[in-house]
Design an enzyme around this catalytic site. Structure first.
Site, mmCIF file in Angstrom:
data_model
loop_
_atom_site.group_PDB
_atom_site.id
_atom_site.type_symbol
_atom_site.label_atom_id
_atom_site.label_comp_id
_atom_site.label_asym_id
_atom_site.label_seq_id
_atom_site.Cartn_x
_atom_site.Cartn_y
_atom_site.Cartn_z
ATOM 1 N N GLU A 87 -7.811 -5.439 -0.327
ATOM 2 C CA GLU A 87 -8.341 -6.190 -1.468
ATOM 3 C C GLU A 87 -8.264 -7.703 -1.275
ATOM 4 O OE1 GLU A 87 -10.044 -4.211 -2.732
ATOM 5 O OE2 GLU A 87 -9.215 -3.093 -4.404
ATOM 6 N N HIS A 96 0.856 -1.189 0.000
ATOM 7 C CA HIS A 96 0.000 0.000 0.000
ATOM 8 C C HIS A 96 0.887 1.230 0.000
ATOM 9 C CE1 HIS A 96 -3.227 2.769 1.044
ATOM 10 N NE2 HIS A 96 -4.047 1.814 0.624
HETATM 11 N N1 ACO Z 1 4.051 -7.448 -4.697
HETATM 12 C C1 ACO Z 1 5.356 -7.440 -4.958
HETATM 13 N N2 ACO Z 1 6.151 -6.362 -4.842
HETATM 14 C C2 ACO Z 1 5.555 -5.220 -4.457
HETATM 15 C C3 ACO Z 1 4.186 -5.147 -4.182
HETATM 16 C C4 ACO Z 1 3.434 -6.324 -4.306
HETATM 17 N N3 ACO Z 1 2.135 -6.341 -4.068
HETATM 18 N N4 ACO Z 1 3.884 -3.878 -3.848
HETATM 19 C C5 ACO Z 1 5.001 -3.165 -3.918
HETATM 20 N N5 ACO Z 1 6.031 -3.988 -4.284
HETATM 21 C C6 ACO Z 1 7.415 -3.628 -4.445
HETATM 22 C C7 ACO Z 1 7.635 -2.829 -5.724
HETATM 23 O O1 ACO Z 1 7.859 -3.674 -6.817
HETATM 24 C C8 ACO Z 1 8.851 -2.031 -5.348
HETATM 25 O O2 ACO Z 1 9.955 -2.869 -5.443
HETATM 26 P P1 ACO Z 1 11.348 -2.345 -6.043
HETATM 27 O O3 ACO Z 1 11.741 -1.183 -5.163
HETATM 28 O O4 ACO Z 1 12.243 -3.533 -5.927
HETATM 29 O O5 ACO Z 1 11.039 -1.906 -7.440
HETATM 30 C C9 ACO Z 1 8.635 -1.727 -3.867
HETATM 31 O O6 ACO Z 1 7.781 -2.752 -3.380
HETATM 32 C C10 ACO Z 1 8.014 -0.389 -3.590
HETATM 33 O O7 ACO Z 1 6.861 -0.278 -4.387
HETATM 34 P P2 ACO Z 1 6.199 1.086 -4.766
HETATM 35 O O8 ACO Z 1 5.910 1.050 -6.229
HETATM 36 O O9 ACO Z 1 6.924 2.242 -4.219
HETATM 37 O O10 ACO Z 1 4.872 0.989 -3.962
HETATM 38 P P3 ACO Z 1 3.638 1.913 -4.177
HETATM 39 O O11 ACO Z 1 3.439 2.674 -2.959
HETATM 40 O O12 ACO Z 1 3.702 2.692 -5.428
HETATM 41 O O13 ACO Z 1 2.556 0.771 -4.408
HETATM 42 C C11 ACO Z 1 0.624 -0.441 -4.554
HETATM 43 C C12 ACO Z 1 1.383 0.621 -3.751
HETATM 44 C C13 ACO Z 1 0.338 0.102 -5.947
HETATM 45 C C14 ACO Z 1 -0.701 -0.743 -3.854
HETATM 46 C C15 ACO Z 1 1.483 -1.724 -4.644
HETATM 47 O O14 ACO Z 1 1.793 -2.188 -3.353
HETATM 48 C C16 ACO Z 1 0.838 -2.802 -5.483
HETATM 49 O O15 ACO Z 1 0.986 -2.792 -6.703
HETATM 50 N N6 ACO Z 1 0.119 -3.778 -4.835
HETATM 51 C C17 ACO Z 1 -0.564 -4.810 -5.570
HETATM 52 C C18 ACO Z 1 -1.890 -4.314 -6.137
HETATM 53 C C19 ACO Z 1 -2.938 -4.116 -5.056
HETATM 54 O O16 ACO Z 1 -3.070 -4.920 -4.136
HETATM 55 N N7 ACO Z 1 -3.699 -3.024 -5.218
HETATM 56 C C20 ACO Z 1 -4.749 -2.653 -4.263
HETATM 57 C C21 ACO Z 1 -4.275 -1.568 -3.351
HETATM 58 S S1 ACO Z 1 -5.470 -1.183 -2.087
HETATM 59 C C22 ACO Z 1 -6.540 -0.121 -2.856
HETATM 60 O O17 ACO Z 1 -6.169 0.658 -3.703
HETATM 61 C C23 ACO Z 1 -7.954 -0.162 -2.516
#
Ligand code: ACO
Length: 368
Positions: free
Chosen positions: A309, A254
């Site tokens: 989710e 998140h």
């Molecule tokens: N699985 C694997 N790796 C992840 C995940 C995940 N679910 N989430 C973040 N990471 C990793 C990224 O790849 C990144 O790795 P890196 O630095 O090696 O490239 C690191 O963690 C940081 O990620 P960010 O992109 O900075 O995280 P951000 O804050 O942008 O992402 C998000 C938040 C979009 C929700 C992300 O965690 C994600 O894509 N989750 C999966 C999709 C999901 O569950 N969405 C629902 C969110 S809840 C809602 O909106 C109601």
């Protein structure tokens, strides 16, 4: 520990875009406050209509009681049902998640109803009509104005009355995800409202932003992941392989929370109460535990915990809502937040107009 936004803050991390009285997310404590109350104290105690009355009141519209909101929404559902042929006209052949978008955009003012009630009331009618159309072109179910919003939504979606426990579970879900600070879809709705565009434009913008898998499009892939894993022995190889391919695990991570999303536990409790034989919570808990451990190994410096989710998917599936409709059902709840934020933005806010960092070519000296 404080969360440091990147410098410069691309992605608007940590930048306040508005003042709001509607909800607050504390990502370090794992706390969500909606309309002045912690989320865990709302679900099951306050109805969706009761929460809407509070949110719209805080946004600045004339105070309405829960009963008044209930009857406005009932009327709005009936009006939307009458307009379905017109609302669905542009969506033939589209998947449910995409078909919902032009239908929302086709909404317009209704005599004697506030635009926010029109939008919130129409959402489950549209979602249910699309589900029924996708299921061998079945006729939409007429709304029942005597029922609460959640019970009627479930009845229309499934074509049969819901039990009291099922209606209560959906109501708790609608309350839990009704609003969530300055999330991407709410921000989109507020940007549109900040231009003084109308409520229907703002709500449609919110929905467009919701559909992506990084936001409200995640629950369907969560269920697909659980199905694809299938058995406990396959959890580790599946998760490890997905992460090795650089994929994101849906339902985890998140932008704001650095601890477990408080909504996950609220929804998990609702699934437990339902005790549906469709929900294998023991298996889900094993997947969750392994995924969290694997994410800690992959990103030791970035807390990636379970988000809302993961249990949304399990709860909506236990309620026998087709997975293709999960994102529109999320929107049924979030129309509460979008409408309240749009009202708040257009009454008290300022045109939202951020800046960008130019990285393109510059004109040659003689051209300036
Ligand atoms: N699985 C694997 N790796 C992840 C995940 C995940 N679910 N989430 C973040 N990471 C990793 C990224 O790849 C990144 O790795 P890196 O630095 O090696 O490239 C690191 O963690 C940081 O990620 P960010 O992109 O900075 O995280 P951000 O804050 O942008 O992402 C998000 C938040 C979009 C929700 C992300 O965690 C994600 O894509 N989750 C999966 C999709 C999901 O569950 N969405 C629902 C969110 S809840 C809602 O909106 C109601």
């Amino acid at each position: 520990m404080t969360i440091q936004p990147p410098n410069p803050p691309i992605g608007l991390d940590g930048i306040p875009a508005a003042e709001t009285a509607l909800s607050h997310v504390d990502g370090l404590k794992g706390e969500l406050i909606i309309a002045g109350a912690p989320v865990a104290s709302l679900a099951g105690r306050v109805s969706f209509e009761g929460l809407l009355a509070r949110l719209w009141g805080l946004a600045g519209v004339e105070a309405a009681t829960e009963d008044e909101v209930r009857s406005c929404l009932a009327e709005a559902r009936l009006r939307a049902h009458m307009r379905l042929p017109q609302l669905l006209a542009a969506s033939a052949g589209l998947p449910i998640v995409d078909a919902f978008r032009p239908a929302l955009a086709a909404l317009g003012p209704e005599l004697g109803l506030a635009p926010e009630a029109v939008a919130v009331g129409a959402a489950p009618v549209i979602a249910a009509a699309l589900v029924r159309r996708a299921a061998e072109n079945q006729e939409p179910v007429r709304p029942d104005p005597k029922l609460g919003h959640a019970a009627d939504a479930l009845r229309m979606l499934r074509g049969e009355p819901a039990s009291a426990a099922e209606a209560a579970a959906l109501d708790a879900y609608l309350v839990t995800v009704a609003d969530h600070g300055m999330n991407a879809s709410t921000f989109a709705a507020r940007v549109v409202a900040s231009t003084q565009a109308n409520m229907f434009a703002a709500v449609t913008a919110g929905y467009c932003a919701l559909t992506g898998p990084l936001h409200g499009g995640a629950p369907e892939p969560v269920l697909e992941m659980l199905d694809a894993i299938g058995t406990p022995e396959r959890i580790a190889p599946f998760v490890d392989a997905a992460l090795a391919r650089g994929e994101r695990l849906m339902g985890f991570g998140h932008r704001i929370y650095r601890v477990r999303d408080p909504r996950a536990d609220v929804l998990k409790r609702e699934v437990e109460k339902l005790a549906s034989n469709r929900a294998d919570l023991t298996f889900a808990a094993k997947v969750e535990a392994y995924a969290r451990e694997a994410l800690r190994r992959k990103n030791p410096d970035r807390a990636l915990e379970t988000n809302v989710e993961f249990f949304t998917a399990i709860l909506l599936d236990a309620l026998r809502i087709p997975r293709a409709a999960f994102t529109p059902v999320f929107a049924v709840a979030r129309t509460a937040g979008w409408t309240a934020h749009a009202i708040e933005q257009s009454r008290r806010g300022r045109l939202l107009r951020p800046s960008s960092i130019y990285i393109g070519p510059m004109p040659a000296d003689g051209e300036r």
